[in-house]
Design a protein around this motif. Structure first.
Motif, PDB file in Angstrom:
ATOM      1  N   ASP A  80       0.842  -1.189   0.000  1.00  0.00           N
ATOM      2  CA  ASP A  80       0.000   0.000   0.000  1.00  0.00           C
ATOM      3  C   ASP A  80       0.879   1.241   0.000  1.00  0.00           C
ATOM      4  O   ASP A  80       1.422   1.629   1.029  1.00  0.00           O
ATOM      5  CB  ASP A  80      -0.907  -0.031   1.236  1.00  0.00           C
ATOM      6  CG  ASP A  80      -2.110   0.879   1.035  1.00  0.00           C
ATOM      7  OD1 ASP A  80      -2.164   1.526  -0.033  1.00  0.00           O
ATOM      8  OD2 ASP A  80      -2.971   0.935   1.926  1.00  0.00           O
ATOM      9  N   SER A 129       2.869   4.163  -6.471  1.00  0.00           N
ATOM     10  CA  SER A 129       1.457   3.865  -6.225  1.00  0.00           C
ATOM     11  C   SER A 129       0.682   3.713  -7.521  1.00  0.00           C
ATOM     12  O   SER A 129      -0.470   3.301  -7.521  1.00  0.00           O
ATOM     13  CB  SER A 129       0.822   4.955  -5.364  1.00  0.00           C
ATOM     14  OG  SER A 129       0.724   6.142  -6.121  1.00  0.00           O
ATOM     15  N   VAL A 165      -1.634  -1.986  -4.145  1.00  0.00           N
ATOM     16  CA  VAL A 165      -3.000  -2.319  -3.734  1.00  0.00           C
ATOM     17  C   VAL A 165      -4.014  -1.779  -4.744  1.00  0.00           C
ATOM     18  O   VAL A 165      -3.897  -0.651  -5.218  1.00  0.00           O
ATOM     19  CB  VAL A 165      -3.285  -1.735  -2.340  1.00  0.00           C
ATOM     20  CG1 VAL A 165      -4.777  -1.735  -2.051  1.00  0.00           C
ATOM     21  CG2 VAL A 165      -2.540  -2.532  -1.283  1.00  0.00           C
ATOM     22  N   GLU A 211      -7.951  -1.045  -4.806  1.00  0.00           N
ATOM     23  CA  GLU A 211      -9.133  -0.997  -3.937  1.00  0.00           C
ATOM     24  C   GLU A 211     -10.257  -1.865  -4.503  1.00  0.00           C
ATOM     25  O   GLU A 211     -10.387  -2.009  -5.724  1.00  0.00           O
ATOM     26  CB  GLU A 211      -9.633   0.455  -3.818  1.00  0.00           C
ATOM     27  CG  GLU A 211      -8.657   1.376  -3.127  1.00  0.00           C
ATOM     28  CD  GLU A 211      -8.307   0.905  -1.718  1.00  0.00           C
ATOM     29  OE1 GLU A 211      -9.180   0.279  -1.084  1.00  0.00           O
ATOM     30  OE2 GLU A 211      -7.167   1.144  -1.276  1.00  0.00           O
TER      31      GLU A 211
END
Lengths: 386, 262
Positions: free
Chosen positions: A154, A162, A169, A171
């Motif tokens: 994360d 990111s 990750v 969502e």
């Protein structure tokens, strides 16, 4: 006076030609009376009227090659006559994965391949420790799949990784398409069966608290539409939860779907339990089996076998009901297709999307149905006298 | 009847030792308001073969079903192999391990093969290794003369074969007492003999047996003692020869006249 005829002297003759083969079959099944004959001819006419145009649209006139919407349109901008399958081709990724990040779709693919690899050994007839392996896989796979879907690193938004790291990750709100449909359906199916069994046993229990709870639970969940359950879980529930406590919308939907179908499953299983003669319980008890073993080894295997068709019926219903999550803003297969239909580049090809969705749903539901018939045949143990 | 054709069984006078297998003292049972069993007092010694007869609804089945707690008695006491039947689950389990039961409708497990029917309880209740359990099962299936059916499912067997499997299934738990609840009542006439023969075999080996049956031929040749029940009471008990020759009570005489002259 009695006459004795020695038997075994007369040769076996073949049956008359008009009762066997294609002709015999047609006589018996299609033209056995004038009513059947009329109905047969009517059916043939209806097929003649319906099938050719359908084939014309889906196959012969359909547009198979090309990459853009204009390939499906006449020079004046109106759509061509046949189905525009290029639309499906262009959107297939969206239909399969929803809004899942394009560069990470391989993770979903790996999860799909893994499910096949991990469950394949169970098809082997004489696998040692098959039961242990089966339980292990059923418990382990969801964890594996969860991390494949979600990833495990994360990054803060400021970190450039990111948006690039292969294990970042994703969502749950980004999960979608056929993958999401299968996820919700399989979680619902796998979790609702044991829950339903427990509820069915609870409802038949002699302990008043247990049976009252089971009855209330079953009647409550059966008494509301799934759509209400989903709305409650996505909109109402967060209002009741204390500040800061918030759990995932997908998880809430999964719980809703599971509990909802477990109530149906409980009634199906209860039906099966009612078909088991008292003597089976008595024989099991007389042999010294305790309650759990009696249920697990004697009663449930028989009860569940009786209700395989109804269980699969419930599963199929559940599978199709997962489309309702589109209403609470998730893009399952149907949601993703609606997303595609709204794509400004591809306006006007909604029909193709829905036909594609129908075909996919049919493939899955029909497979389940066939599998259930296979199971029934496999578990059939001779003439069931009692 | 059928049993008269069987090999004559040695009528050993029951060894009336102190070895009590079952003792019922002042046992009562009610179904709701209905008083099914009234003040049952019965002592069964080890190795005894007892036949229980009586008109339908007289409580014979209910009585033997109380012995392994398929039915609960409400008053009095039942002691089986030194263990008192109470609500204590441990006691019930201990007793069920010592008591085998054969039912009118066989009650084989239709989803399991004959062999699996026989090995299930030894494996799960006695924790016997599967290999050993199968060996034991084959031994008893051979004794009831159907080892070749081991791989079949109960639904593929005749009634007589099923009942013999049921007997073998009970024997696999190596019980000290066998209860038979009308074991031949659901069978076609030509199959009664094969089941009775199996029971005679068991009797010859000294098994303690309680048999509810209408097979008076079997009772005459195999039983040490015949118990006649009517309306929930034990009306009369005696050795078979005395029982048939000189029934003491009017009710017994009436019953015998009905059952023997049809």
């Amino acid at each position: 006076m009695t006459t004795a005829v020695e038997t075994g002297n007369k040769a076996d003759l073949p049956p008359p030609a008009s009762t066997v083969g294609v002709v015999g079959w047609m006589r018996e099944n299609l033209f056995s009376s004038w009513r059947s004959t009329v109905l047969t001819l009517l059916a043939v006419y209806l097929l003649y009227v319906a099938i050719p145009p359908l084939l014309q649209w889906t196959v012969f006139d359909a547009i198979w090659t090309g990459n853009e919407a204009k390939d499906c349109k006449l020079p004046d901008g109106s759509a061509k006559d046949g189905a525009c399958w290029i639309f499906i081709k262009a959107w297939i990724g969206g239909f399969m994965y929803g809004l899942y990040p394009y560069d990470l779709r391989w993770r979903v693919d790996v999860a799909a391949v893994l499910v096949l690899l991990m469950f394949a050994p169970l098809a082997v007839k004489r696998l040692p420790f098959k039961n242990i392996y089966g339980v292990a896989v059923i418990l382990l796979y969801p964890v594996v799949a969860y991390f494949m879907f979600r990833g495990f690193i994360d990054f803060p938004l400021s970190d450039p990784q990111s948006t690039t790291h292969p294990w970042r990750v994703v969502e749950t709100s980004k999960w979608g398409g056929l993958a999401l449909t299968l996820l919700i359906a399989s979680v619902g199916i796998i979790a609702s069966l044991p829950l339903g069994i427990l509820l069915a046993l609870g409802r038949r229990s002699h302990m008043p608290i247990v049976s009252t709870f089971s009855v209330l639970f079953i009647e409550l969940w059966r008494g509301v539409p799934l759509i209400t359950v989903l709305f409650m879980s996505s909109v109402m529930l967060p209002l009741f939860l204390p500040e800061g406590v918030n759990f995932d919308k997908l998880l809430r939907a999964l719980i809703g779907v599971t509990l909802f179908s477990s109530a149906y499953m409980a009634e199906v299983v209860r039906g099966g339990l009612q078909a088991i003669p008292k003597g089976q319980y008595e024989a099991a008890m007389a042999l010294g089996l305790n309650f759990v073993r009696m249920m697990a080894l004697i009663v449930m295997p028989q009860a569940l076998r009786y209700v395989i068709p109804s269980i699969v019926n419930t599963f199929i219903g559940l599978f199709k009901d997962t489309t309702l999550v589109a209403i609470i803003g998730m893009f399952d297969l149907l949601g993703a297709i609606q997303l595609g239909n709204a794509d400004p580049k591809w306006l006007g090809f909604g029909m193709e999307g829905y036909v594609f969705a129908a075909a996919l749903y049919f493939v899955f539901c029909f497979s389940m149905s066939r599998y259930s018939q296979h199971l029934e045949r496999k578990l059939h143990t001779g003439h069931k006298k009692r | 009847m059928t049993a008269s054709a069987q090999a004559p069984i040695q009528k050993v006078k029951s060894t009336k030792s102190d070895e009590v297998a079952i003792q019922m003292i002042g046992m009562h049972k009610w179904y709701g308001e209905f008083h099914v069993l009234k003040d049952i007092n019965l002592t069964v010694y080890r190795g005894e073969r007892i036949v229980i007869c009586g008109p339908s609804g007289s409580g014979k089945s209910t009585m033997i079903r109380c012995i392994n707690r398929l039915e609960e008695h409400q008053k009095g006491s039942i002691v089986v192999e030194g263990v008192e039947l109470s609500n204590n689950v441990k006691n019930i389990d201990a007793i069920r391990r010592e008591v085998g039961m054969v039912f009118q409708h066989f009650n084989l497990f239709p989803h399991l093969t004959v062999l699996e029917n026989c090995t299930l309880a030894p494996i799960w209740v006695k924790k016997m290794p599967k290999k050993d359990a199968e060996e034991v099962a084959m031994k008893y299936l051979t004794r009831v003369r159907i080892p070749e059916q081991a791989a079949k499912y109960p639904g593929q067997l005749s009634g007589g074969q099923q009942q013999r499997v049921a007997i073998a299934r009970s024997l696999c738990m190596n019980p000290k007492i066998m209860l038979f609840d009308e074991p031949t009542s659901a069978l076609d006439p030509e199959m009664i003999k094969e089941v009775l023969d199996t029971m005679v075999l068991l009797a010859e080996e000294g098994m303690t047996m309680l048999v509810v049956t209408h097979e008076m031929g079997f009772a005459r040749t195999v039983a040490n003692r015949i118990i006649f029940m009517d309306r929930g009471e034990i009306v009369e008990q005696n050795e078979p020869s005395e029982f048939f020759k000189n029934p003491k009570s009017e009710r017994t005489r009436l019953f015998l006249s009905q059952i023997l002259h049809h």
